[in-house]
Design a protein around this motif. Structure first.
Motif, mmCIF file in Angstrom:
data_model
loop_
_atom_site.group_PDB
_atom_site.id
_atom_site.type_symbol
_atom_site.label_atom_id
_atom_site.label_comp_id
_atom_site.label_asym_id
_atom_site.label_seq_id
_atom_site.Cartn_x
_atom_site.Cartn_y
_atom_site.Cartn_z
ATOM 1 N N VAL A 134 8.334 -37.072 -25.510
ATOM 2 C CA VAL A 134 7.834 -38.434 -25.678
ATOM 3 C C VAL A 134 7.874 -38.811 -27.152
ATOM 4 O O VAL A 134 8.280 -39.923 -27.515
ATOM 5 N N GLY A 135 7.484 -37.897 -28.028
ATOM 6 C CA GLY A 135 7.529 -38.162 -29.463
ATOM 7 C C GLY A 135 8.939 -38.433 -29.954
ATOM 8 O O GLY A 135 9.161 -39.292 -30.808
ATOM 9 N N GLU A 136 9.902 -37.705 -29.414
ATOM 10 C CA GLU A 136 11.298 -37.931 -29.788
ATOM 11 C C GLU A 136 11.752 -39.324 -29.362
ATOM 12 O O GLU A 136 12.422 -40.033 -30.111
ATOM 13 N N VAL A 137 11.394 -39.728 -28.146
ATOM 14 C CA VAL A 137 11.784 -41.046 -27.646
ATOM 15 C C VAL A 137 11.128 -42.143 -28.488
ATOM 16 O O VAL A 137 11.774 -43.115 -28.875
ATOM 17 N N VAL A 138 9.859 -41.969 -28.810
ATOM 18 C CA VAL A 138 9.156 -42.956 -29.642
ATOM 19 C C VAL A 138 9.794 -43.011 -31.025
ATOM 20 O O VAL A 138 10.007 -44.086 -31.587
ATOM 21 N N GLY A 139 10.124 -41.867 -31.580
ATOM 22 C CA GLY A 139 10.744 -41.818 -32.893
ATOM 23 C C GLY A 139 12.097 -42.497 -32.944
ATOM 24 O O GLY A 139 12.537 -42.965 -33.994
ATOM 25 N N ARG A 140 12.779 -42.542 -31.810
ATOM 26 C CA ARG A 140 14.085 -43.215 -31.759
ATOM 27 C C ARG A 140 13.952 -44.676 -31.385
ATOM 28 O O ARG A 140 14.943 -45.340 -31.077
ATOM 29 N N GLY A 141 12.750 -45.195 -31.369
ATOM 30 C CA GLY A 141 12.566 -46.616 -31.059
ATOM 31 C C GLY A 141 12.589 -46.892 -29.570
ATOM 32 O O GLY A 141 13.090 -47.923 -29.125
ATOM 33 N N THR A 190 14.294 -45.549 -27.180
ATOM 34 C CA THR A 190 15.594 -45.497 -26.524
ATOM 35 C C THR A 190 15.849 -44.062 -26.095
ATOM 36 O O THR A 190 15.387 -43.122 -26.740
ATOM 37 N N LEU A 191 16.597 -43.892 -25.021
ATOM 38 C CA LEU A 191 16.880 -42.544 -24.543
ATOM 39 C C LEU A 191 18.097 -41.934 -25.212
ATOM 40 O O LEU A 191 18.207 -40.731 -25.332
ATOM 41 N N THR A 192 19.003 -42.756 -25.692
ATOM 42 C CA THR A 192 20.234 -42.226 -26.282
ATOM 43 C C THR A 192 20.208 -42.247 -27.806
ATOM 44 O O THR A 192 21.037 -41.613 -28.432
ATOM 45 N N GLY A 193 19.301 -42.972 -28.389
ATOM 46 C CA GLY A 193 19.259 -43.080 -29.828
ATOM 47 C C GLY A 193 19.972 -44.305 -30.362
ATOM 48 O O GLY A 193 19.916 -44.607 -31.534
ATOM 49 N N TYR A 194 20.666 -45.017 -29.494
ATOM 50 C CA TYR A 194 21.369 -46.230 -29.910
ATOM 51 C C TYR A 194 20.543 -47.438 -29.551
ATOM 52 O O TYR A 194 20.013 -47.541 -28.455
ATOM 53 N N HIS A 195 20.429 -48.366 -30.456
ATOM 54 C CA HIS A 195 19.703 -49.601 -30.173
ATOM 55 C C HIS A 195 20.669 -50.614 -29.583
ATOM 56 O O HIS A 195 21.775 -50.784 -30.049
ATOM 57 N N VAL A 196 20.204 -51.298 -28.556
ATOM 58 C CA VAL A 196 21.033 -52.291 -27.892
ATOM 59 C C VAL A 196 20.772 -53.641 -28.463
ATOM 60 O O VAL A 196 19.708 -54.033 -28.772
#
Length: 125
Positions: free
Chosen positions: A110-117, A119-125
């Motif tokens: 969950v912390g990783e997902v929150v840290g990436r904004g 997103t599940l892939t790390g890319y912002h749409v």
């Protein structure tokens, strides 16, 4: 695509409703909150006093590190003892330990997902 537009309109409507509710009741809530917690407020609330309190909090937390360090090593020694005597470990204790490990891993994810904004892939749409 129309479903996405519909969801966006619903979300916008709910955001507007929440904004209206906050505008209507926000001042009363703030007043009630401050009245309930007035014993925590330093008078006068100046920038200098806020900076002093911030430094006090920082150094108080810093002063608590030796106690936390000692507690950490006691906990670690207890875990080592449990591991050494693992043949005497009950199934219930092992299950609790496994669930605790799974929970820690889930919080990490969950912390990783929150840290990436969020997103599940790390890319912002």
């Amino acid at each position: 695509m129309a479903a996405l537009g519909s969801k966006l309109a619903q979300l916008q409507s709910k955001a507007c409703e929440a904004t209206r509710l906050a505008a209507k009741h926000g001042c009363a809530y703030h007043k009630t909150l401050m009245e309930k917690n007035k014993h925590y407020v330093v008078d006068p609330p100046t920038i200098q006093k806020c900076q002093e309190l911030s430094k006090q909090l920082f150094y108080t937390r810093l002063a608590s590190l030796p106690g936390r360090y000692e507690s950490f090593w006691k906990e670690l020694d207890g875990a080592k003892l449990l591991w050494k005597n693992r043949s005497n470990l009950k199934v219930e204790n092992a299950g609790v330990a496994a669930l605790f490990g799974i929970e820690l891993y889930a919080w990490l994810c969950v912390g990783e997902v929150v840290g990436r904004g969020f997103t599940l892939t790390g890319y912002h749409v």
